[in-house]
Scaffold this motif. Structure first.
Motif, PDB file in Angstrom:
ATOM      1  N   THR A 515      -8.352   2.965  -1.047  1.00 52.49           N
ATOM      2  CA  THR A 515      -7.270   3.269  -1.972  1.00 52.49           C
ATOM      3  C   THR A 515      -6.083   2.364  -1.676  1.00 52.49           C
ATOM      4  O   THR A 515      -5.939   1.840  -0.559  1.00 52.49           O
ATOM      5  N   THR A 516      -5.230   2.200  -2.681  1.00 47.78           N
ATOM      6  CA  THR A 516      -4.027   1.392  -2.489  1.00 47.78           C
ATOM      7  C   THR A 516      -3.119   2.008  -1.439  1.00 47.78           C
ATOM      8  O   THR A 516      -2.523   1.297  -0.620  1.00 47.78           O
ATOM      9  N   GLY A 517      -3.013   3.329  -1.454  1.00 47.27           N
ATOM     10  CA  GLY A 517      -2.184   3.991  -0.457  1.00 47.27           C
ATOM     11  C   GLY A 517      -2.665   3.748   0.959  1.00 47.27           C
ATOM     12  O   GLY A 517      -1.856   3.489   1.865  1.00 47.27           O
ATOM     13  N   ASP A 518      -3.986   3.801   1.167  1.00 46.54           N
ATOM     14  CA  ASP A 518      -4.548   3.523   2.498  1.00 46.54           C
ATOM     15  C   ASP A 518      -4.281   2.074   2.912  1.00 46.54           C
ATOM     16  O   ASP A 518      -3.973   1.791   4.075  1.00 46.54           O
ATOM     17  N   THR A 519      -4.403   1.162   1.941  1.00 48.32           N
ATOM     18  CA  THR A 519      -4.161  -0.252   2.247  1.00 48.32           C
ATOM     19  C   THR A 519      -2.720  -0.476   2.683  1.00 48.32           C
ATOM     20  O   THR A 519      -2.450  -1.137   3.697  1.00 48.32           O
ATOM     21  N   LEU A 520      -1.769   0.080   1.938  1.00 50.42           N
ATOM     22  CA  LEU A 520      -0.363  -0.106   2.274  1.00 50.42           C
ATOM     23  C   LEU A 520      -0.024   0.520   3.622  1.00 50.42           C
ATOM     24  O   LEU A 520       0.760  -0.032   4.397  1.00 50.42           O
ATOM     25  N   HIS A 521      -0.623   1.676   3.888  1.00 48.62           N
ATOM     26  CA  HIS A 521      -0.360   2.338   5.170  1.00 48.62           C
ATOM     27  C   HIS A 521      -0.897   1.491   6.337  1.00 48.62           C
ATOM     28  O   HIS A 521      -0.209   1.340   7.358  1.00 48.62           O
ATOM     29  N   THR A 522      -2.111   0.967   6.193  1.00 44.24           N
ATOM     30  CA  THR A 522      -2.687   0.149   7.253  1.00 44.24           C
ATOM     31  C   THR A 522      -1.849  -1.097   7.503  1.00 44.24           C
ATOM     32  O   THR A 522      -1.567  -1.458   8.658  1.00 44.24           O
ATOM     33  N   VAL A 523      -1.436  -1.764   6.429  1.00 39.65           N
ATOM     34  CA  VAL A 523      -0.593  -2.960   6.574  1.00 39.65           C
ATOM     35  C   VAL A 523       0.708  -2.615   7.282  1.00 39.65           C
ATOM     36  O   VAL A 523       1.157  -3.328   8.184  1.00 39.65           O
ATOM     37  N   SER A 524       1.305  -1.520   6.863  1.00 38.39           N
ATOM     38  CA  SER A 524       2.583  -1.116   7.453  1.00 38.39           C
ATOM     39  C   SER A 524       2.448  -0.865   8.949  1.00 38.39           C
ATOM     40  O   SER A 524       3.289  -1.302   9.752  1.00 38.39           O
ATOM     41  N   GLN A 525       1.381  -0.191   9.348  1.00 38.60           N
ATOM     42  CA  GLN A 525       1.183   0.111  10.776  1.00 38.60           C
ATOM     43  C   GLN A 525       0.912  -1.148  11.580  1.00 38.60           C
ATOM     44  O   GLN A 525       1.418  -1.307  12.697  1.00 38.60           O
ATOM     45  N   LEU A 526       0.108  -2.059  11.040  1.00 37.06           N
ATOM     46  CA  LEU A 526      -0.187  -3.298  11.760  1.00 37.06           C
ATOM     47  C   LEU A 526       1.068  -4.135  11.981  1.00 37.06           C
ATOM     48  O   LEU A 526       1.268  -4.713  13.054  1.00 37.06           O
TER      49      LEU A 526
END
Length: 616
Positions: A515-526
């Motif tokens: 999902t887009t939300g999961d993608t944005l969250h992963t990027v943010s954490q990295l």
């Protein structure tokens, strides 16, 4: 509720002359408002004629006849009243008691006589003034007509109010399931009809960018969450931006409902959000669906005439071409998969909307346009645009293998084929080039041999151009690994890259979650943990409209966000512009798409701010 409804319509007409404050692309226009109101009224009449209206007429007739007999018995015998005056009085008396009977009351005979200019001495002022037997009969008639009026008429009046609500709800339900024909609206010229299959991410983005007046999709499943979300946003007759959606009006008081309706400004086009009709629909318990925004055709039934029964192509859907007198019907079809950014190799059997359904849908729409265009006396051209992976394999029963593009060209299924694979690859290559220009090519020596043992290779096969792909799907990983491998890159897992290079510094990093939300969250954490720099990260976001809700809190400056829906929508918009504004032929547009895709992507990117907002 009936009084509130009628008064609100009068108020709406008065409000049309007021200066408008907003500009919402999805707001109801006066013509659309009138058309939707006419359809609801016609449905109300059909429902009333078969039940409540008939019963109400019978009950009113019974009360009138009982009052007629009562009027006859109210005349004193052996008086000098003329036959004409007697008849006039009886008729006036019978009609005057209709509303009085509802509250078990009686309009006195002498009062009616005075109002008519007749001597009241000719009539009994009250039933008690008559002889005993006549008094008993008069009171029986009074009680009987009161009982009929108080039960039958009152109940049917409330039934009529329920019929109005049911008609509104039925109209909204037809819109929700995609079986309400489009409204005519001459205020805007040109609407694209798009075959979208069961679900189409690019179509939802097109609606979010341009509003419901630019595109009318054909879906297969009204219960798909994305389709339901689209209907909720765009069918309400107000602006299609999710952030501007108004909450439902839970106010149930009649006076407060009407006062709220009258206190609200009419939308720019005279009947959208804030109009009395808008507020009455909400306060009457109906749905917010007031504008048809799509048509539903069952899977595998595109060739059936019953699937298109009721559908029409309004005259304003044709585009004007530069040549005077010529019009264009623009048809599009989205035959891409749900996750096209994985770049996996597919066959035409995997398509949600297969090529045969596309051909059948195009044919039916052209027939509808031809049938509705006969009385206009204008000729029109048709341009059929197909968005598809041209390399998708198509296999015949005899074992012959072809591609989707070859099938489309051989059978003449479309006039223009838009490549769904090449623009994604080009966009990824452009991002990889920007990362290499910034960081150079990663050529560090491995710090351990664990990764080589894991992959079954040797240090001599050490990759010179690595890419890290963070994804939960093995199929996506393998497909992107194969596609990018042809470009000279080796796709690696994050842990493998750390084992080989010791850090992720300067390595292109792709994040592609479900999902887009999961993608944005992963990027943010990295980024926050310092594992990567924003400039080396690319986020794959197939559903870009989710970015708006998450933009402030989750998006990182410097990260490259790529969306297949954004790319496809830009290309389809470019095709429309070339055909309508420039007058280019299908052959010219196809040649440019095949030979100048890089330039087209660069040109279309200039007209958009990010992935969602169009600024031109």
């Amino acid at each position: 509720r009936a009084i509130s409804f009628l008064l609100s319509q009068i108020f709406a007409m008065l409000q049309k002359a007021k200066p408008q404050r907003h500009d919402t692309s999805d707001a109801l226009t006066p013509q659309e408002w009138s058309c939707s109101f006419t359809r609801i009224s016609y449905d109300c009449f059909q429902r009333m004629a078969g039940g409540p209206l008939y019963t109400l007429a019978v009950g009113s007739t019974a009360v009138t006849m009982l009052s007629f007999v009562e009027g006859i018995m109210s005349v004193r015998p052996s008086t000098g009243i003329t036959m004409t005056a007697r008849t006039r009085f009886i008729l006036r008396y019978s009609l005057s008691q209709l509303t009085q009977s509802v509250v078990w009351s009686t309009q006195q005979p002498n009062v009616i006589a005075k109002a008519m200019g007749i001597n009241p001495a000719f009539f009994y002022a009250t039933p008690e003034d008559a002889p005993p037997r006549r008094t008993i009969n008069l009171k029986r008639l009074t009680a009987l007509r009161g009982a009929v009026a108080g039960s039958v008429i009152i109940s049917q009046v409330f039934s009529l109010m329920d019929v109005i609500s049911l008609s509104m709800q039925a109209y909204s339900e037809r819109i929700r399931v995609g079986k309400e024909p489009p409204l005519e609206d001459d205020t805007r010229k040109g609407v694209v009809v798009r075959l979208a299959g069961e679900n189409s991410i690019v179509t939802n983005l097109s609606l979010a960018r341009g509003g419901r007046r630019r595109i009318f999709p054909i879906y297969e499943n009204p219960n798909d969450p994305d389709v339901e979300h689209m209907v909720e946003i765009h069918s309400s007759g107000q602006n299609g931006r999710p952030a501007l959606l108004a909450r439902r009006n839970t106010n149930t008081g009649l006076l407060r409902r009407f006062s709220t309706a009258c206190a609200t400004d009419v939308a720019p086009s005279g009947g959208g959000e804030g109009s009395p009709f808008h507020n009455f629909l909400r306060s009457s318990g109906g749905s917010d669906c007031r504008v048809p925004v799509y048509w539903k055709v069952d899977d595998g039934r595109y060739s059936h005439s019953s699937s298109w029964a009721g559908m029409n192509i309004p005259p304003n859907w044709f585009f004007d071409l530069p040549d005077e007198g010529e019009e264009l019907l623009l048809l599009e079809a989205d035959a891409t998969l749900d996750y096209p950014m994985s770049l996996r190799r597919v066959s035409t059997e995997d398509f949600d909307l297969d090529l045969k359904e596309v051909a059948q849908g195009f044919s039916q729409l052209i027939n509808l346009a031809t049938k509705g265009n006969r009385h206009r006396g204008k000729t029109f051209q048709t341009m059929r645009v197909l968005l598809v992976d041209p390399d998708a394999a198509s296999r015949s029963g005899g074992g012959r293998e072809t591609t989707a593009r070859e099938v489309a060209n051989e059978l003449g299924l479309a006039d223009i084929v838009v490549d769904a694979r090449a623009p994604i690859v080009i966009t990824i290559k452009d991002w990889l080039a920007s990362v290499e220009n910034r960081y150079g090519i990663k050529e560090k020596k491995p710090v351990s041999n664990g990764w080589w043992r894991l992959r079954g290779g040797s240090q001599d096969t050490k990759p010179n151009k690595p890419i890290v792909l963070e994804t939960p799907e093995e199929e996506w990983f393998l497909s992107l690994q194969g596609e990018l491998g042809q470009l000279g890159y080796t796709v690696m897992d994050r842990v493998d890259a750390l084992n080989v290079y010791g850090s992720l510094d300067g390595i292109p990093f792709i994040v592609y979650e479900k999902t887009t939300g999961d993608t944005l969250h992963t990027v943010s954490q990295l980024v926050r943990k310092g594992m990567v720099e924003p400039q080396q990260v690319c986020a794959f976001c197939p559903r870009p409209w989710a970015l708006e809700a998450l933009m402030e809190n989750s998006m990182q400056a410097g990260v490259r966000y790529i969306s297949s829906a954004d790319i496809y929508d830009r290309l389809l918009h470019w095709v429309r512009t070339r055909a309508i504004e420039d007058g280019a032929t299908a052959e010219e547009i196809q040649q440019e798409l095949d030979n100048e895709m890089v330039d087209i992507l660069e040109e279309t990117a200039k007209h958009y701010d990010g992935l969602v907002r169009i600024v031109k």
